[in-house]
Motif scaffolding. Structure first.
Motif, PDB file in Angstrom:
ATOM      1  N   SER A   1       0.826  -1.210   0.000  1.00  0.00           N
ATOM      2  CA  SER A   1       0.000   0.000   0.000  1.00  0.00           C
ATOM      3  C   SER A   1       0.857   1.257   0.000  1.00  0.00           C
TER       4      SER A   1
ATOM      5  N   SER B   1      -1.194   6.109  -6.457  1.00  0.00           N
ATOM      6  CA  SER B   1      -2.377   5.302  -6.794  1.00  0.00           C
ATOM      7  C   SER B   1      -3.024   4.641  -5.584  1.00  0.00           C
ATOM      8  N   PHE B   2      -2.734   5.128  -4.393  1.00  0.00           N
ATOM      9  CA  PHE B   2      -3.271   4.500  -3.185  1.00  0.00           C
ATOM     10  C   PHE B   2      -4.795   4.610  -3.147  1.00  0.00           C
ATOM     11  N   ARG B   3      -5.456   3.496  -2.776  1.00  0.00           N
ATOM     12  CA  ARG B   3      -6.909   3.480  -2.618  1.00  0.00           C
ATOM     13  C   ARG B   3      -7.248   2.752  -1.318  1.00  0.00           C
TER      14      ARG B   3
ATOM     15  N   ALA C   1      -6.993  -1.501  -0.131  1.00  0.00           N
ATOM     16  CA  ALA C   1      -5.932  -1.652   0.870  1.00  0.00           C
ATOM     17  C   ALA C   1      -6.471  -2.330   2.117  1.00  0.00           C
TER      18      ALA C   1
ATOM     19  N   TYR D   1     -11.851  -4.527  -7.933  1.00  0.00           N
ATOM     20  CA  TYR D   1     -10.688  -3.655  -8.136  1.00  0.00           C
ATOM     21  C   TYR D   1      -9.609  -4.313  -8.993  1.00  0.00           C
TER      22      TYR D   1
ATOM     23  N   GLN E   1      -4.603  -1.798  -6.294  1.00  0.00           N
ATOM     24  CA  GLN E   1      -4.729  -0.346  -6.191  1.00  0.00           C
ATOM     25  C   GLN E   1      -4.274   0.373  -7.463  1.00  0.00           C
ATOM     26  N   THR E   2      -3.418  -0.259  -8.237  1.00  0.00           N
ATOM     27  CA  THR E   2      -2.857   0.402  -9.423  1.00  0.00           C
ATOM     28  C   THR E   2      -3.249  -0.277 -10.726  1.00  0.00           C
TER      29      THR E   2
END
Length: 291
Positions: free
Chosen positions: A29, A37-39, A43, A113, A165-166
């Motif tokens: 993360s 690109s953190f979400r 995470a 995701y 996340q990315t």
């Protein structure tokens, strides 16, 4: 402690070793954050998938080690709940499956995701959580424990936490996953060095049983050095003064390694706790370099 007591369930989950599952998720993360690109939602889902999967594996291990005779009254490590009579075997097995189902439920949320292909990753995690100690070819009993730890406490959690996340894979994520996995392997090595005689008597062929305690000692040190070396992409993000933190961490790890060489039997329980602590400390060090 009475059978079914909440403290027995807490000990069966082995909370002092859970740093092995949550630390790589934190690192993955942090790298996603570094790359912009953190979400939060994936995470958090990855965090609970990793956490519940390890708890399920620990509960299943408690149950199957009892069934296979690996946990006896001569056990040197912390007492196990089923072998000690605190929790009934059937209750332990049902709890393991229930916690694993909880991990799978959290994993289903990740499909939104990372795509449906993550089903195969989740299936591998679920199968290995049980197959580690169970089945006709239990992995931990046939010398595959170290490989499993490297994969499922290093490569998979770091790389796929980053991926969800990315929607991309990263060479940096792979290098850091190797670092985290190797340090988590050291938790297993301490455990196996401590229990070598009991494992041999129970037919549990760990790498320490197969190649000896000296092999375990050398591999522990090798993993430390490789973990620091494989973190080389992070060195590029900060100046030399920050890189001194890696030197301090290496010194701390070497003190723990000296304990592994010096201590025997139940004394190694302290080394096991320190090794698990070092995994979390290294994760925090990497995070501090990334954010």
């Amino acid at each position: 402690m009475e059978k079914g007591n909440w403290k027995a369930w807490l000990l069966a989950a082995r909370p002092k070793t859970l740093t092995a599952s949550v630390s790589p998720v934190l690192v993955g993360s942090a790298l996603a954050y570094h790359d912009g690109s953190f979400r939060w939602v994936p995470a958090v889902l990855c965090f609970f998938v990793a956490l519940w999967a390890q708890v399920a594996a620990n509960l299943a291990n408690d149950y199957f080690d009892f069934r296979k005779g690996a946990d006896t009254g001569e056990r040197l490590g912390p007492s196990r709940a089923v072998a000690s009579g605190w929790i009934a075997p059937g209750a332990m097995w049902r709890a393991a499956l229930g916690v694993l189902a909880l991990a799978c439920l959290c994993g289903c949320g990740l499909l939104f995701y990372g795509g449906w292909q993550l089903i195969w990753v989740g299936l591998a995690v679920a199968v290995c959580a049980i197959a580690y100690s169970a089945g006709p070819y239990p992995l931990a009993y046939n010398g595959w424990g170290d490989v499993c730890v490297l994969l499922f406490y290093g490569i998979v959690p770091v790389c796929f936490t980053y991926y969800t996340q990315t929607n991309a894979f990263s060479p940096t994520a792979f290098w850091l996953s190797m670092s985290m996995g190797l340090l988590s392997v050291n938790i297993l090595l301490v455990n196996n060095c401590r229990d070598c005689a009991q494992d041999r008597a129970a037919g549990k062929r760990t790498t320490v049983v197969l190649f000896g305690r000296r092999f375990g000692h050398v591999l522990y040190l090798t993993n430390i050095l490789l973990a620091v070396a494989f973190s080389w992409p992070v060195y590029l993000f900060r100046g030399w003064n920050c890189r001194l933190l890696f030197l301090f961490f290496l010194i701390l790890q070497l003190f723990t390694w000296q304990d592994l060489l010096r201590l025997q039997g139940r004394e190694l329980n302290r080394t096991l706790e320190q090794t698990a602590r070092n995994v979390l400390l290294y994760a925090l060090l990497l995070i501090s370099m990334l954010i």
